[in-house]
Design a protein around this motif. Structure first.
Motif, short mmCIF file in Angstrom:
data_model
loop_
_atom_site.label_atom_id
_atom_site.label_comp_id
_atom_site.label_asym_id
_atom_site.label_seq_id
_atom_site.Cartn_x
_atom_site.Cartn_y
_atom_site.Cartn_z
N UNK A 125 -23.39 -30.87 12.25
CA UNK A 125 -22.74 -31.12 13.49
C UNK A 125 -21.61 -30.15 13.92
N UNK A 126 -21.18 -29.48 12.97
CA UNK A 126 -19.96 -28.36 13.23
C UNK A 126 -20.13 -27.18 12.08
N UNK A 127 -19.96 -25.84 12.66
CA UNK A 127 -19.85 -24.90 11.73
C UNK A 127 -18.68 -24.02 12.34
N UNK A 128 -17.81 -23.62 11.62
CA UNK A 128 -16.75 -22.68 12.01
C UNK A 128 -16.44 -21.69 10.88
N UNK A 129 -16.30 -20.63 11.23
CA UNK A 129 -15.64 -19.49 10.19
C UNK A 129 -14.77 -18.62 10.61
N UNK A 160 0.97 -1.31 0.06
CA UNK A 160 -0.07 -0.05 -0.13
C UNK A 160 0.96 1.28 -0.13
N UNK A 161 0.54 1.96 -0.92
CA UNK A 161 1.32 3.48 -0.80
C UNK A 161 0.26 4.65 -0.79
N UNK A 162 0.82 5.85 -0.45
CA UNK A 162 0.12 6.94 -0.24
C UNK A 162 -0.57 7.73 -1.59
N UNK A 163 -1.71 8.31 -1.28
CA UNK A 163 -2.16 8.89 -2.38
C UNK A 163 -1.48 10.12 -2.58
N UNK A 164 -1.86 10.75 -3.87
CA UNK A 164 -1.18 12.02 -4.26
C UNK A 164 -1.80 13.20 -3.57
N UNK A 165 -3.03 13.00 -3.04
CA UNK A 165 -3.76 14.05 -2.34
C UNK A 165 -4.59 13.43 -1.17
N UNK A 166 -4.44 14.21 -0.06
CA UNK A 166 -5.60 13.56 1.01
C UNK A 166 -5.22 12.23 1.72
N UNK A 167 -6.22 11.77 2.15
CA UNK A 167 -6.07 10.35 2.88
C UNK A 167 -7.09 9.51 2.09
N UNK A 168 -6.60 8.17 2.45
CA UNK A 168 -7.35 7.00 1.93
C UNK A 168 -7.33 6.03 2.80
N UNK A 169 -8.49 5.01 3.05
CA UNK A 169 -8.46 3.73 3.81
C UNK A 169 -8.82 2.69 2.56
N UNK A 170 -7.92 1.82 2.53
CA UNK A 170 -8.45 0.81 1.59
C UNK A 170 -8.41 -0.47 2.45
N UNK A 171 -9.07 -1.45 1.80
CA UNK A 171 -9.23 -2.72 2.43
C UNK A 171 -9.27 -3.81 1.67
N UNK A 172 -8.53 -5.24 2.00
CA UNK A 172 -8.60 -6.25 1.63
C UNK A 172 -9.22 -7.33 2.42
N UNK A 173 -10.20 -8.04 2.14
CA UNK A 173 -10.86 -9.11 2.94
C UNK A 173 -11.41 -10.33 2.24
N UNK A 174 -11.48 -11.05 3.31
CA UNK A 174 -12.18 -12.52 2.63
C UNK A 174 -12.42 -13.23 3.77
N UNK A 175 -13.54 -14.40 3.75
CA UNK A 175 -14.02 -15.16 4.63
C UNK A 175 -14.11 -16.46 4.25
N UNK A 176 -13.75 -17.53 5.22
CA UNK A 176 -13.97 -18.87 4.94
C UNK A 176 -14.89 -19.27 5.97
N UNK A 177 -15.45 -20.60 5.42
CA UNK A 177 -16.37 -21.35 6.58
C UNK A 177 -16.44 -22.71 6.37
N UNK A 178 -16.61 -23.44 7.21
CA UNK A 178 -16.73 -24.84 7.16
C UNK A 178 -17.88 -25.70 7.89
N UNK A 179 -18.57 -26.27 7.27
CA UNK A 179 -19.79 -26.84 7.84
C UNK A 179 -19.80 -28.57 7.84
N UNK A 180 -19.77 -29.12 8.75
CA UNK A 180 -19.70 -30.64 8.60
C UNK A 180 -21.24 -31.17 8.96
N UNK A 181 -21.70 -32.02 8.31
CA UNK A 181 -23.00 -32.61 8.36
C UNK A 181 -22.94 -34.27 8.74
N UNK A 182 -23.79 -34.66 9.60
CA UNK A 182 -23.97 -36.02 9.87
C UNK A 182 -25.18 -36.54 8.88
N UNK A 183 -24.68 -37.35 7.74
CA UNK A 183 -25.55 -37.93 6.63
C UNK A 183 -26.55 -38.86 7.03
#
Length: 189
Positions: free
Chosen positions: A152-156, A123-146
């Motif tokens: 039976x489980x959910x985590x994220x 990340x580098x500075x903008x030419x003028x002013x200020x800026x907030x930049x964001x990168x993001x992601x999520x993951x989730x695992x669910x386990x089922x009893x067939x």
């Protein structure tokens, strides 16, 4: 020579460490799972990026616990047909149908979602002013009893890298991309 190698190693560790990323973990249900019994089916990944990589990554990590007890739906002869009827949040009827079709006892669903990806690796500075930049992601695992058709489980995990840069800031901040955050959040689960 040794000092140069140590300095390079330290630089590599600093650059590849957290990347300004904060991870939040949530265990909704079934924090401790007994992987010693039954046959486990890894469903196709639910993702908005590189499904093959997510499938390979999930299989690699679950195989450490499950060994030969794990089957990948993407590698089964009739896997595409079965997977087409198994959403990330399947009904008890869909789960029982999967048990009949595959002969497995448990289903593992993996979801990986890229959110914002507003920055490159540095990340580098903008030419003028200020800026907030964001990168993001999520993951989730669910386990089922067939057999019972219940989850039976959910985590994220959610990872967010946020950087505030102002005009005149000469420093470059290392930031994880959304893809890197997604992979790291999945590994943490």
């Amino acid at each position: 020579m040794i000092k140069q190698k140590i300095l390079l190693l330290l630089l590599f560790i600093i650059i590849t460490a957290c990347g300004n990323t904060t991870y939040t973990h949530h265990f909704k249900k079934g924090r401790m799972i007994d992987f010693s019994q039954g046959k486990w089916l890894l469903n196709h990944p639910f993702t908005n990026h590189n499904p093959r990589h997510i499938d390979d990554l999930a299989a690699k990590h679950f195989e450490r616990f499950l060994g030969d007890s794990l089957s990948r739906i993407t590698k089964m002869e009739n896997g595409n047909v079965i997977a087409a009827h198994l959403p990330f949040d399947p009904s008890p009827e869909q789960l029982k149908a999967a048990r009949v079709a595959t002969g497995h006892d448990f289903l593992i669903n993996v979801q990986s979602h890229l959110g914002r990806n507003e920055m490159g690796s540095f990340a580098h500075a903008p030419a003028m002013g200020s800026t907030v930049k964001t990168n993001g992601a999520s993951s989730k695992i669910r386990i089922y009893n067939l057999h019972t058709g219940e989850m039976i489980s959910e985590t994220s995990t959610t990872g967010v890298a946020e950087v505030l840069k102002s005009e005149g800031d000469k420093n470059w901040d290392y930031v994880n991309s959304a893809q890197t955050i997604a992979v790291k959040s999945l590994k943490r689960l």
